[in-house]
Design an enzyme around this catalytic site. Structure first.
Site, PDB file in Angstrom:
ATOM      1  N   LYS A 141     -38.519   8.362   1.881  1.00  0.00           N
ATOM      2  CA  LYS A 141     -37.188   7.766   1.743  1.00  0.00           C
ATOM      3  C   LYS A 141     -37.268   6.255   1.901  1.00  0.00           C
ATOM      4  O   LYS A 141     -36.671   5.493   1.135  1.00  0.00           O
ATOM      5  CB  LYS A 141     -36.222   8.344   2.793  1.00  0.00           C
ATOM      6  CG  LYS A 141     -35.750   9.752   2.466  1.00  0.00           C
ATOM      7  CD  LYS A 141     -34.501   9.719   1.616  1.00  0.00           C
ATOM      8  CE  LYS A 141     -34.259  10.909   0.728  1.00  0.00           C
ATOM      9  NZ  LYS A 141     -34.591  12.238   1.071  1.00  0.00           N
ATOM     10  N   LYS A 224     -45.754  18.854 -11.102  1.00  0.00           N
ATOM     11  CA  LYS A 224     -45.440  19.921 -10.156  1.00  0.00           C
ATOM     12  C   LYS A 224     -43.979  20.349 -10.299  1.00  0.00           C
ATOM     13  O   LYS A 224     -43.091  19.496 -10.380  1.00  0.00           O
ATOM     14  CB  LYS A 224     -45.701  19.388  -8.738  1.00  0.00           C
ATOM     15  CG  LYS A 224     -45.388  20.377  -7.637  1.00  0.00           C
ATOM     16  CD  LYS A 224     -45.581  19.711  -6.273  1.00  0.00           C
ATOM     17  CE  LYS A 224     -44.842  20.514  -5.264  1.00  0.00           C
ATOM     18  NZ  LYS A 224     -45.204  21.075  -4.174  1.00  0.00           N
ATOM     19  N   LYS A 227     -37.380  20.572  -7.894  1.00  0.00           N
ATOM     20  CA  LYS A 227     -35.983  20.329  -8.187  1.00  0.00           C
ATOM     21  C   LYS A 227     -35.735  18.841  -8.464  1.00  0.00           C
ATOM     22  O   LYS A 227     -34.975  18.478  -9.358  1.00  0.00           O
ATOM     23  CB  LYS A 227     -35.154  20.783  -6.990  1.00  0.00           C
ATOM     24  CG  LYS A 227     -33.710  20.989  -7.310  1.00  0.00           C
ATOM     25  CD  LYS A 227     -32.942  21.384  -6.053  1.00  0.00           C
ATOM     26  CE  LYS A 227     -31.532  20.897  -6.164  1.00  0.00           C
ATOM     27  NZ  LYS A 227     -31.018  20.271  -4.972  1.00  0.00           N
TER      28      LYS A 227
END
Ligand code: TRP
Length: 358
Positions: A141, A224, A227
């Site tokens: 992040k 890979k 989502k």
């Protein structure tokens, strides 16, 4: 890695072994307690299935198992109340449809055992900030220029509480969770060292259970399956949706007639997950012989996926018609989980000196 084997690619829910009701109370040290958390972050995909769900299902009838839908963890990223509720129940439907037997093991919602946040608090007070600053998702992040919330920073410690509060000894997870399990082990050790005598530890030391061979499931763009890349094929995708996704899997431009190397093909990488060894060899031979196009392989893969999850899809439809039954299963799971957690929590509170006056 723990020494437990999982049968290769059984159809979801096929041949369900008759369940035994889990016993309650604290586990004797040698007993295997399987625990794992599942993110309620939207539609589960093939990467989730081969990375973790398959192991969850395979293990849950062999040992005492506690699987929970981690809605507290999800709060670190999900800001939409309806979505969080829906995702939570969806994951329960998915697991039940994929063969989780609620009579054989315990499936519940993380927040139905709110004591887990209490235990996490106790663990925070033992955790050096420097250790959490090394957390991969936290660092990610920061690298992306985002400012992570304190929940995300503390995420691994809540996960440690998730595992230790049930006396978990075996944690089936995807390869990306290695670090979190190490933090959990450090936490158990720190707690025991600080508050328990060496010959009578309060929390057993959990082992990760990670299958290496299925570590990477390629998505439709070849990266890979994830989502966040938007390259997933859903476990319950079917018909046109499924076909469209399979047909859009990225391949190279080798012409139909030319021989092809199956090991360099994304379609074949997925076929491998579904096909029997024999079928796999047959298809590999067709690739190498030439005259077999990627379109053929995709059609084959489409049928394999459709067929593999056909029964699970049917079960899911049936379950979705009875949402109250699903809630009942979760409620009963939560009750059992709380019972399992109670003695650990009780000992932990007493060990640190939190008096109870009510
Ligand atoms: N962090 C895990 C994941 O992203 C989910 C999780 C939460 C978990 N608590 C857990 C996994 C406890 C195993 C055990 O997949």
């Amino acid at each position: 890695m723990a020494d437990v084997d999982v049968a290769p690619t059984p159809r979801p829910g096929a041949d369900p072994s008759s369940g035994t009701a889990p016993s309650s109370g604290p586990a004797s040290p040698q007993k295997t307690i399987v625990v794992s958390g599942i993110q309620p972050s939207g539609t589960l995909h093939l990467g989730n299935y081969f990375g973790a769900i398959r192991q969850h299902i395979a293990l849950h009838t062999r040992h005492e198992a506690y699987y929970f839908i981690v809605n507290y963890h999800a709060l670190t990223t999900v800001r939409d109340r309806d979505a969080l509720e829906r995702y939570t129940l969806d994951v329960a439907l998915d697991y039940l449809a994929l063969g989780f037997d609620p009579n054989a093991a315990t499936l519940f919602v993380q927040s139905d055992v709110p004591e887990v946040t209490e235990l996490a608090w106790i663990f925070y007070t033992l955790t050096p900030v420097a250790q959490l600053e090394k957390g991969v998702s936290y660092k990610d992040k920061i690298a992306q220029g985002l400012s992570p919330n304190a929940g995300l920073f503390n995420y691994p410690i809540l996960q440690a509480a998730d595992i230790l509060i049930y006396g978990g000894t075996l944690v089936p997870v995807g390869a990306d969770q290695k670090q979190h399990i190490e933090i959990t082990r450090d936490t158990a050790q720190r707690f025991n060292q600080t508050y328990a005598s060496p010959d009578d530890p309060i929390f057993p030391m959990p082992e990760p259970y990670i299958l290496d061979d299925v570590a990477v499931v390629p998505g439709i763009d070849g990266r890979k399956m994830s989502k966040s890349y938007g390259n997933t094929i859903g476990i319950f995708d079917e018909g046109k949706t499924l076909k469209k996704k399979v047909m859009s899997i990225v391949t190279d431009s080798t012409p139909l007639e030319a021989p092809k190397d199956p090991e360099r093909c994304n379609v074949f990488a997925l076929i491998k997950l579904f096909a029997s060894e024999e079928r796999r060899e047959e298809i590999a031979a067709k690739y190498r012989a030439g005259g077999y196009g990627y379109g053929h392989a995709k059609k084959e893969l489409y049928e394999m996926i459709s067929d593999f999850f056909a029964e699970a899809r049917e079960r899911r439809r049936e379950l979705a018609r009875h949402p109250d039954d699903v809630r009942d299963i979760l409620r009963e799971g939560g009750r059992r989980a709380r019972e399992q957690a109670a003695p650990y929590m009780e000992r932990a509170r007493r060990a640190v000196g939190l008096i109870t006056t009510y």
